[in-house]
Scaffold this active site. Sequence first.
Site, PDB file in Angstrom:
ATOM      1  N   HIS A  78       0.863  -1.192   0.000  1.00 17.05           N
ATOM      2  CA  HIS A  78       0.000   0.000   0.000  1.00 17.05           C
ATOM      3  C   HIS A  78       0.893   1.234   0.000  1.00 17.05           C
ATOM      4  O   HIS A  78       1.843   1.314   0.778  1.00 17.05           O
ATOM      5  CB  HIS A  78      -0.872  -0.073   1.256  1.00 17.05           C
ATOM      6  N   GLU A  80       0.241   4.389   0.788  1.00 12.63           N
ATOM      7  CA  GLU A  80       0.070   5.495   1.737  1.00 12.63           C
ATOM      8  C   GLU A  80       1.358   5.614   2.564  1.00 12.63           C
ATOM      9  O   GLU A  80       2.004   4.619   2.895  1.00 12.63           O
ATOM     10  CB  GLU A  80      -1.160   5.275   2.641  1.00 12.63           C
ATOM     11  N   HIS A 144      -7.925   0.252   1.816  1.00 11.31           N
ATOM     12  CA  HIS A 144      -8.880   1.316   1.597  1.00 11.31           C
ATOM     13  C   HIS A 144      -8.440   2.329   0.520  1.00 11.31           C
ATOM     14  O   HIS A 144      -9.069   3.391   0.370  1.00 11.31           O
ATOM     15  CB  HIS A 144      -9.123   2.062   2.918  1.00 11.31           C
ATOM     16  N   TYR A 191     -10.953   1.226  14.229  1.00 13.63           N
ATOM     17  CA  TYR A 191     -10.200   1.280  12.970  1.00 13.63           C
ATOM     18  C   TYR A 191     -11.138   1.035  11.782  1.00 13.63           C
ATOM     19  O   TYR A 191     -11.113   1.750  10.782  1.00 13.63           O
ATOM     20  CB  TYR A 191      -9.090   0.219  13.013  1.00 13.63           C
ATOM     21  N   HIS A 222      -0.876  -2.245  11.102  1.00 18.43           N
ATOM     22  CA  HIS A 222      -1.000  -1.437  12.323  1.00 18.43           C
ATOM     23  C   HIS A 222      -1.427  -2.347  13.477  1.00 18.43           C
ATOM     24  O   HIS A 222      -2.319  -3.191  13.319  1.00 18.43           O
ATOM     25  CB  HIS A 222      -2.094  -0.372  12.190  1.00 18.43           C
TER      26      HIS A 222
HETATM   27 FE1  FEO Z   1      -3.798   3.406   4.403  1.00 19.67          FE
HETATM   28 FE2  FEO Z   1      -2.099   2.573   7.191  1.00 19.67          FE
HETATM   29  O1  FEO Z   1      -2.335   3.402   5.549  1.00 19.67           O
END
Ligand code: FEO
Length: 396
Positions: A78, A80, A144, A191, A222
């Site tokens: 991902h 991000e 996401h 979350y 995470h």
């Molecule tokens: Fe969508 Fe934890 O970054």
Amino acid sequence: MKSHEIKKGIYWVGGIDWDVRNFHGYSTPQGTTYNAYLIVDEKVVLIDTVKKELFDKMLHRVSEFVDPSKIDMIISNHAEMDHSGGIAQMLEHAPNAKVYASKQGEKALMKHFDNSFPVEVVKTGDELSIGKRTLKFISTPLLHWPDSMATYCPEEKILFSNDAFGQHWASAERYDYELSWGVLREAAAKYYANIILPYCRQAEKAVTSVSELEFDMICPSHGLIWKDHVKDILAEYDKWAHQKSENKAVIIYDTMWGSTDKLAFMLQRGLEDEDVKVSLRNLRFNHISDLMTEILETRMIILGSPVLNNCLLPTMGAFLTYLKGLKPKGKIGFAMGSYGWNDKIVQEINDIMSELNWEVPYDLINVKYVPDGAELDHAYETGRKLGCLMNDSEKD
Ligand code: FEO
């Protein structure tokens, strides 16, 4: 805190962000982690990195197990920046490493890093042999971001799920069994409610596709690693993805001179007299990301605001913006509030509930200045009617 060998030759090498208290608008009183994982096989593989500010800490952890220059592959599940932020720095230490990402991930990494390194594109079904082990890729678009994917290692029965199944939770613990299920479930629900909720259909698909795989460990990007509660968290995701909520109510509101507060209390009393559990949440004292966690599993949502300068109170305005983005479904809604001379504004709450396709069974309550006895009685009776409606829907 020692780095952890999670299975033989596989290590957690992430970063713990003890101090972050706001993650793009989401309150994180417990901080968070950015989990990266190192697999030492014939090839040395790093799965995801960390936010760039924590890069040195990740590098330190990697160096405990392997010379970073030996890294052959960096899997970017991902783009991000909490997970990809350390890639460019890592490549300075691992100049021979190839970066792998989804097609959308490639595009996002190119843009974030100004085309400074090449990316090999992988898609669902692609496999990389890394020696004794294989890595398989599962695209999870919009879970996401459009680029999101998961990486599965069948020989080790591990799913590296990236954001899915994550929790914002910084602690010395690394595994689910080290905390109580209730605490961890709440963190995972928060979350989900604040990150995954707009993408329930994608979450449902992802749960279905990963359920076909055999794994005994989910390593998210995470929070804690799921080991003892793999089945439990999959069941929760299935429930959240279908937006199943409980027959209880929450009244979310703000008040200027107490009128909306009085209405909130009378609605609460009416609901309670129909044996509906109801909580009162003043926007001034509750963070919107905590309210979303409550909304995730609550069927009836009552929203109230007075009018300030021909607008809703800014706390309600901000909350509604957040709510519209997260798009919770399957709710019963009711709007109420008070005004001085513009009686059109509270209607905006109703309109947003309708846009969200909520059931809005009764006309809103909108009181001029201060509710009188009859208006308070009406609020109480409306609370009872809302309670009856919800109780009846339970019997259906
Ligand atoms: Fe969508 Fe934890 O970054």
